[in-house]
Design a protein around this motif. Sequence first.
Motif, PDB file in Angstrom:
ATOM      1  N   HIS A  76       0.799  -1.257  -0.100  1.00 28.33           N
ATOM      2  CA  HIS A  76       0.085  -0.017   0.096  1.00 28.33           C
ATOM      3  C   HIS A  76       0.933   1.223  -0.150  1.00 28.33           C
ATOM      4  N   ALA A  77       2.025   1.132   0.099  1.00 30.11           N
ATOM      5  CA  ALA A  77       2.735   2.220   0.121  1.00 30.11           C
ATOM      6  C   ALA A  77       2.767   3.387  -1.010  1.00 30.11           C
ATOM      7  N   PRO A  78       2.557   2.730  -2.337  1.00 23.15           N
ATOM      8  CA  PRO A  78       2.355   3.488  -3.383  1.00 23.15           C
ATOM      9  C   PRO A  78       1.025   4.573  -3.316  1.00 23.15           C
ATOM     10  N   VAL A  91       2.780   7.938  -4.162  1.00 22.93           N
ATOM     11  CA  VAL A  91       2.506   8.472  -5.513  1.00 22.93           C
ATOM     12  C   VAL A  91       1.544   9.605  -5.562  1.00 22.93           C
ATOM     13  N   PRO A  92       0.674  10.005  -4.639  1.00 22.65           N
ATOM     14  CA  PRO A  92      -0.086  11.432  -4.656  1.00 22.65           C
ATOM     15  C   PRO A  92       0.733  12.345  -4.423  1.00 22.65           C
ATOM     16  N   LEU A  93       1.605  12.117  -3.486  1.00 21.01           N
ATOM     17  CA  LEU A  93       2.634  13.021  -3.091  1.00 21.01           C
ATOM     18  C   LEU A  93       3.559  13.448  -4.075  1.00 21.01           C
ATOM     19  N   VAL A 117       6.576   3.175  -7.797  1.00 19.61           N
ATOM     20  CA  VAL A 117       6.836   4.344  -7.582  1.00 19.61           C
ATOM     21  C   VAL A 117       7.973   4.657  -8.172  1.00 19.61           C
ATOM     22  N   GLY A 118       8.964   4.005  -8.443  1.00 13.20           N
ATOM     23  CA  GLY A 118      10.152   4.434  -9.461  1.00 13.20           C
ATOM     24  C   GLY A 118       9.524   4.673 -10.645  1.00 13.20           C
ATOM     25  N   GLY A 119       8.878   4.157 -11.407  1.00 14.95           N
ATOM     26  CA  GLY A 119       8.216   4.499 -12.593  1.00 14.95           C
ATOM     27  C   GLY A 119       7.477   5.758 -12.627  1.00 14.95           C
ATOM     28  N   VAL A 131       1.236   8.071 -17.350  1.00 10.16           N
ATOM     29  CA  VAL A 131       2.449   7.077 -16.680  1.00 10.16           C
ATOM     30  C   VAL A 131       2.174   6.848 -15.652  1.00 10.16           C
ATOM     31  N   VAL A 132       1.330   7.387 -14.700  1.00  9.50           N
ATOM     32  CA  VAL A 132       1.145   6.747 -13.436  1.00  9.50           C
ATOM     33  C   VAL A 132       0.349   5.326 -13.548  1.00  9.50           C
ATOM     34  N   GLY A 133      -0.773   5.309 -14.466  1.00 10.03           N
ATOM     35  CA  GLY A 133      -1.640   4.203 -14.670  1.00 10.03           C
ATOM     36  C   GLY A 133      -0.367   2.930 -15.256  1.00 10.03           C
ATOM     37  N   ALA A 134       0.348   3.318 -16.201  1.00 10.04           N
ATOM     38  CA  ALA A 134       1.449   2.417 -16.771  1.00 10.04           C
ATOM     39  C   ALA A 134       2.235   1.811 -15.857  1.00 10.04           C
ATOM     40  N   ALA A 135       2.737   2.725 -14.738  1.00  5.28           N
ATOM     41  CA  ALA A 135       3.684   2.304 -13.826  1.00  5.28           C
ATOM     42  C   ALA A 135       2.993   1.292 -12.933  1.00  5.28           C
ATOM     43  N   TRP A 136       1.525   1.545 -12.556  1.00  5.51           N
ATOM     44  CA  TRP A 136       0.823   0.642 -11.855  1.00  5.51           C
ATOM     45  C   TRP A 136       0.811  -0.597 -12.304  1.00  5.51           C
ATOM     46  N   ALA A 137       0.467  -0.605 -13.754  1.00  5.81           N
ATOM     47  CA  ALA A 137       0.361  -2.027 -14.364  1.00  5.81           C
ATOM     48  C   ALA A 137       2.002  -2.706 -14.398  1.00  5.81           C
ATOM     49  N   LEU A 138       2.897  -1.991 -14.748  1.00  2.37           N
ATOM     50  CA  LEU A 138       4.381  -2.586 -14.466  1.00  2.37           C
ATOM     51  C   LEU A 138       4.526  -3.002 -13.164  1.00  2.37           C
ATOM     52  N   GLY A 139       4.369  -2.421 -12.249  1.00  2.00           N
ATOM     53  CA  GLY A 139       4.601  -2.732 -10.837  1.00  2.00           C
ATOM     54  C   GLY A 139       3.911  -4.144 -10.497  1.00  2.00           C
TER      55      GLY A 139
END
Length: 470
Positions: free
Chosen positions: A277-279, A283-285, A415-417, A430-438
């Motif tokens: 749950h850390a993202p 991520v919002p910050l 988070v890195g993405g 890119v936020v949604g893409a990073a979510w999928a990649l994670g």
Amino acid sequence: MRTGRERVARCPPVRRRGASRLVSTSGHQALATLVTAASGALFWVLAARSAPPEVVGTATVLVSAVSFLALAALLGTPVWLVRAVSTADGAARRDSGRDSERAGGGRRSGWGRGAGWSRELDLALGAAALAATLGALAYLLLAPSAVAGLEVLRSPATAVLLVGTAVALTVSSVTDAAFVGLRATRWNLLLDGLGQGGAKLAVLLGLAAAAGTVDAAGVLGAVGCGAAVSALGSLLVLRLRCGWRSTHRVDARRDLALLRRRAGEAAGTHGAHLAFHAPTLLVPLVVLSERGAAAAGVVQLSATAAGVLFGTACAVTAATLAEAGSAPLRAVLPRAAGLLAVAVVPAAALLAWQAPAVLRLLGEEYAATGTGVLVAFAVSAPCVAALDLTVVVLRARGRARAQLLVALVTGAVTVGGVVAGLTAGAGLAVVGAAWALGALAGTAVAVPLVLAGARRAPDRAPSAAPSRVS
């Protein structure tokens, strides 16, 4: 004439045995998850219609932060409290059954004899509420100076709302675990799903009607009121219907020893939950700091719309595996995967297709800037469902370290993405893409661990677990 104990027992858990009772428990919990996700989506639709994007963005960051603080403050409670309450309550019902038989076979009234688990619940409530208070105070001290755009936290009223909301959410989560242990999860559906959702919607509508608009503190206050209704209602039900007797006398040395032992039992699983749950906190910050409050609002509301899909995946996975009871996982997993595919993939495709129409419910400005974000989150939903399925298997086999490893990889990649993409000037999608990649990275790590564990651990299905921390 009925005694007080018999009156308490008028609301027993569903009287079913074996798998059918497990199905009822997990079914109510799954419905509570879905109702919470749906009411949350409706809440943010109303918020977006009642306030400008900048205000909504700041409010989403605050709500995400307070939700993570409440999760962190649980100290693994949903892991050990469910077991402690279930064990003590089962022993009480067996003892009551023997007493009833010796008395002539009258009505069994064992459920509600909470002496065996009241101390555990007292300890969980006190420790979690204290941890939530300290965590919220630390956030208030650090966040305004570390992240631009959170100056609203310098207001004493907003600060009080944030601390109160964190404590109320934490208490509500602890009581959720108690109801799971008592096999009375219908109360989670009524109080946590319907009660909390309805209360925060009513408060938000009242604020908007009175002032014509709402600010970030008003949105946070509505969430806090909903959490307070759920927490207070749950405590009342536990007291009046379930037999909780809060007569625990504080013994610092004994209580700390018990808390250390209980928290140690759940440390691995709780650490994995926090890492997963850390993202939702970070991520919002990051978005707020890099792109501003309006962009943070677009991202968070898109994630909330996709969160209905994520909640569906969690509910289907938990309910399907719990339904199997003690059946081998290798027999259950194909059906679980099939149900996830049927429930999530078409819904994700529909959401991606209708993303502009969905965002227009929030406002034209959201449709103009957030369509790509929502499409990316919708595409990530099957990836999240696959990750959830593998993590549930690891949890069923007691692989806490494996869960933690998967969670760390998932969070780091996500988070890195986001950081890399936004720093490089990429769009918000890119936020949604990073979510999928994670999620894909986590699944890639989890699958070998699942296959290796199948050769070393008993291949049994898990029991129901509280969905709030799944």
